[in-house]
Design an enzyme around this catalytic site. Structure first.
Site, PDB file in Angstrom:
ATOM      1  N   ASP A  13       8.887  -2.181  -7.088  1.00 22.34           N
ATOM      2  CA  ASP A  13      10.457  -1.730  -7.957  1.00 22.34           C
ATOM      3  C   ASP A  13      11.345  -2.812  -7.675  1.00 22.34           C
ATOM      4  O   ASP A  13      12.389  -2.680  -8.247  1.00 22.34           O
ATOM      5  CB  ASP A  13      10.848  -0.646  -7.657  1.00 22.34           C
ATOM      6  CG  ASP A  13       9.805   0.492  -7.761  1.00 22.34           C
ATOM      7  OD1 ASP A  13       8.917   0.565  -8.537  1.00 22.34           O
ATOM      8  OD2 ASP A  13       9.735   1.445  -6.777  1.00 22.34           O
ATOM      9  N   LYS A  16       9.591  -6.764 -10.943  1.00 23.32           N
ATOM     10  CA  LYS A  16       8.403  -8.056 -10.771  1.00 23.32           C
ATOM     11  C   LYS A  16       8.064  -8.475 -12.320  1.00 23.32           C
ATOM     12  O   LYS A  16       7.639  -9.329 -12.901  1.00 23.32           O
ATOM     13  CB  LYS A  16       7.293  -7.944 -10.271  1.00 23.32           C
ATOM     14  CG  LYS A  16       7.424  -7.802  -8.613  1.00 23.32           C
ATOM     15  CD  LYS A  16       6.191  -7.452  -7.886  1.00 23.32           C
ATOM     16  CE  LYS A  16       5.776  -6.070  -8.253  1.00 23.32           C
ATOM     17  NZ  LYS A  16       6.697  -4.852  -7.362  1.00 23.32           N
ATOM     18  N   GLY A  40       4.040   0.211 -11.720  1.00 22.68           N
ATOM     19  CA  GLY A  40       4.780   0.605 -13.237  1.00 22.68           C
ATOM     20  C   GLY A  40       5.696  -0.683 -13.508  1.00 22.68           C
ATOM     21  O   GLY A  40       6.767  -0.790 -12.851  1.00 22.68           O
ATOM     22  N   HIS A  41       5.248  -1.493 -14.073  1.00 29.80           N
ATOM     23  CA  HIS A  41       6.122  -2.759 -14.685  1.00 29.80           C
ATOM     24  C   HIS A  41       6.786  -2.490 -16.015  1.00 29.80           C
ATOM     25  O   HIS A  41       6.206  -2.053 -16.883  1.00 29.80           O
ATOM     26  CB  HIS A  41       5.183  -3.999 -14.839  1.00 29.80           C
ATOM     27  CG  HIS A  41       4.355  -4.383 -13.322  1.00 29.80           C
ATOM     28  ND1 HIS A  41       3.700  -5.396 -13.196  1.00 29.80           N
ATOM     29  CD2 HIS A  41       4.968  -3.868 -11.942  1.00 29.80           C
ATOM     30  CE1 HIS A  41       3.525  -5.497 -12.121  1.00 29.80           C
ATOM     31  NE2 HIS A  41       4.263  -4.675 -11.435  1.00 29.80           N
ATOM     32  N   GLN A 219       3.221  -3.301  -6.199  1.00 32.59           N
ATOM     33  CA  GLN A 219       3.954  -2.704  -5.136  1.00 32.59           C
ATOM     34  C   GLN A 219       4.583  -3.753  -4.552  1.00 32.59           C
ATOM     35  O   GLN A 219       5.230  -4.594  -5.177  1.00 32.59           O
ATOM     36  CB  GLN A 219       3.028  -2.112  -4.361  1.00 32.59           C
ATOM     37  CG  GLN A 219       2.583  -0.773  -4.850  1.00 32.59           C
ATOM     38  CD  GLN A 219       1.208  -1.030  -5.677  1.00 32.59           C
ATOM     39  OE1 GLN A 219       0.239  -1.559  -5.380  1.00 32.59           O
ATOM     40  NE2 GLN A 219       1.165  -0.345  -6.862  1.00 32.59           N
TER      41      GLN A 219
HETATM   42  P1  IMP Z   1      -0.138   5.305  -3.494  1.00 32.24           P
HETATM   43  O1  IMP Z   1      -0.004   4.074  -4.037  1.00 32.24           O
HETATM   44  O2  IMP Z   1      -0.020   6.439  -4.839  1.00 32.24           O
HETATM   45  O3  IMP Z   1      -1.448   5.590  -2.455  1.00 32.24           O
HETATM   46  O4  IMP Z   1       1.137   5.774  -2.683  1.00 32.24           O
HETATM   47  C1  IMP Z   1       1.524   5.299  -1.241  1.00 32.24           C
HETATM   48  C2  IMP Z   1       2.901   4.873  -1.130  1.00 32.24           C
HETATM   49  O5  IMP Z   1       3.405   3.815  -2.321  1.00 32.24           O
HETATM   50  C3  IMP Z   1       3.960   5.875  -1.617  1.00 32.24           C
HETATM   51  O6  IMP Z   1       5.264   5.878  -0.950  1.00 32.24           O
HETATM   52  C4  IMP Z   1       4.468   5.352  -2.989  1.00 32.24           C
HETATM   53  O7  IMP Z   1       5.717   6.003  -3.288  1.00 32.24           O
HETATM   54  C5  IMP Z   1       4.332   3.860  -2.883  1.00 32.24           C
HETATM   55  N1  IMP Z   1       4.044   3.152  -4.100  1.00 32.24           N
HETATM   56  C6  IMP Z   1       2.853   3.074  -4.848  1.00 32.24           C
HETATM   57  N2  IMP Z   1       2.998   2.218  -5.704  1.00 32.24           N
HETATM   58  C7  IMP Z   1       4.345   1.777  -6.046  1.00 32.24           C
HETATM   59  C8  IMP Z   1       5.211   1.173  -6.685  1.00 32.24           C
HETATM   60  O8  IMP Z   1       4.698   0.609  -7.720  1.00 32.24           O
HETATM   61  N3  IMP Z   1       6.578   0.973  -6.690  1.00 32.24           N
HETATM   62  C9  IMP Z   1       7.078   1.704  -5.389  1.00 32.24           C
HETATM   63  N4  IMP Z   1       6.239   2.526  -4.622  1.00 32.24           N
HETATM   64  C10 IMP Z   1       4.933   2.668  -4.741  1.00 32.24           C
END
Ligand code: IMP
Length: 405
Positions: A13, A16, A40-41, A219
């Protein structure tokens, strides 16, 4: 031509999407290499807001070839929906502009269901990411290539049965019927089939033709499965190594850009040493609209953390910084930055002078308030990496580049 990789330096977040969108203006190819619809971009074009979960951010640039590498886990329903929504808004994607790797793994509805049942402990996005990577490692995953060899349905049904048995027998939970979702999946699969292809070959061809290539990380570094704050991490390598395994092509990245928010945020559970669970955190959340683009969850907010950023620099070899959301620090005085840790491993802060005026109108570095310039200079000195891009608001126009020596 210069190749660029853009990665999140914190917990995701960092903004990017917006940086990548700007860089995509001159790119020939934009590549995603890991993650899935957990990303989520958000990109604003004029007043229009676009949020991408799976598609590379180059889709808004008509000349760009967008590649989704083998390292991703692809929610077929989601990607078909993103393609359809873009078409409705006048952005027509063709197989000449978008290719999804035959080696990417499929997130089935069952993967999403099991993530919803079991992902709560670390606060996953519930998008089926972890379970799909788990099945990849267990060698029972479904790859997009199965859409081309006619085995897609049988493979999806086999993994669905395996997941159902696991949920019922091992976890003693009820596995919901989801025939409607499967029907949706079959239809979506037909819609995306023309986009499935050999991404490695396409990328290698482009690289050999001297194209300008931009890699887009999802991420952030601190969510990397190996280098992040394990076990509170995502399931892929979000760092530079993932670019190679997740695309299958070696490229020399001339620009290794750290996208770094001017403060820190994190969604989900896990350690966050500089978190401000107080009015500063609330101010940053309100000012920065810090709610997850994928889940809508409020993000945890805090000060910048230089020890963690130094680690991100070591891992990724960052040679440029894109500093985002500087405007969200407007009016905060003093600004604190963690510069180290004490003997109890608690953050040690330095205080910097804040600024009262808005950084928003600045279109070049010298137009920033003196204290904002000093903040940037402080970060550059302490991190040893120059700040090349400064972003001062959500719109495409509110960012500028500095010429680097
Ligand atoms: P997962 O990727 O859904 O398995 O989540 C694992 C961890 O990564 C959790 O703490 C999510 O909130 C975090 N996470 C996954 N994708 C994002 C992102 O795009 N931005 C911020 N946190 C993320």
């Amino acid at each position: 031509m210069a190749n660029t990789i853009v990665l999140g330096a914190q917990w995701g977040d960092e903004g990017k999407g917006k940086i990548i969108d700007a860089l995509a203006a001159t790119a020939d190819v934009v590549v995603r290499f890991q993650g899935g619809a957990n990303a989520g971009h958000t990109v604003y074009v004029d007043a229009e807001r676009f949020v991408f979960h799976l598609l590379p951010s180059g889709v808004l640039r008509p000349k760009v070839l967008n590649l989704v590498g083998n390292g991703l886990v692809v929610d077929v329903i989601e990607v078909a929906e993103e393609i359809r929504e873009l078409a409705e808004r006048g952005v027509e994607l063709t197989p000449q502009r978008l290719m999804l790797s035959t080696g990417a793994h499929v997130v089935t509805p069952a993967h999403r269901i099991i993530d919803g049942l079991l992902g709560g402990k670390i606060g996953t996005t519930g998008r089926g990411i972890g379970p799909t990577y788990t099945d990849k490692a267990r060698r029972r995953g479904v790859r997009l290539g199965s859409l081309l060899d006619g085995t897609f349905r049988e493979r999806v049904l086999a993994v669905t049965d395996a997941i159902r048995a696991e949920v019922e027998k091992v976890h003693g939970a009820e596995f919901p019927a989801h025939d409607g979702k499967l029907e949706e999946l079959w239809a979506a699969a037909e819609a995306i089939r023309p986009f499935v292809g050999d991404v490695q070959a396409a990328l290698y061809r482009k690289a050999s033709d001297d194209a300008e290539i931009l890699f887009e990380g999802g991420q952030g570094t601190l969510l990397d499965i190996d280098h992040g704050t394990y076990p509170f991490v995502t399931s892929s390598n979000t760092t530079i190594g993932g670019a190679y395994s997740g695309s299958g092509v070696f490229l020399d990245f001339h620009h290794r850009i750290a996208v770094m928010k001017a403060y820190t945020t994190r969604v989900g559970n896990g350690p966050f040493p500089t978190e401000q669970d107080n009015e500063i955190g609330e101010h940053l959340r309100a000012r920065g609209d810090e709610y997850g683009a994928t889940t809508g969850r409020p993000r945890r907010c805090g000060w910048l953390d230089l020890p963690l950023l130094r680690k991100a620099i070591i891992i990724n070899g960052f040679n440029e910084i894109a500093l985002t959301k500087l405007d969200c620090l407007d009016g905060i005085d003093p600004i604190r930055v963690a510069v180290g840790r004490d003997e109890l491993d608690q953050p040690v802060y330095e205080e910097l002078e804040g600024w009262t005026e808005s950084v928003g109108p600045a279109t070049h570095f010298d137009a920033l308030p003196a204290a904002a310039r000093a903040y940037i200079g402080f970060l550059e000195r302490r991190l040893g990496v120059p700040v090349r891009i400064v972003s001062t608001g959500p719109g495409r126009d509110s960012q500028f580049e500095r010429a680097l020596p």
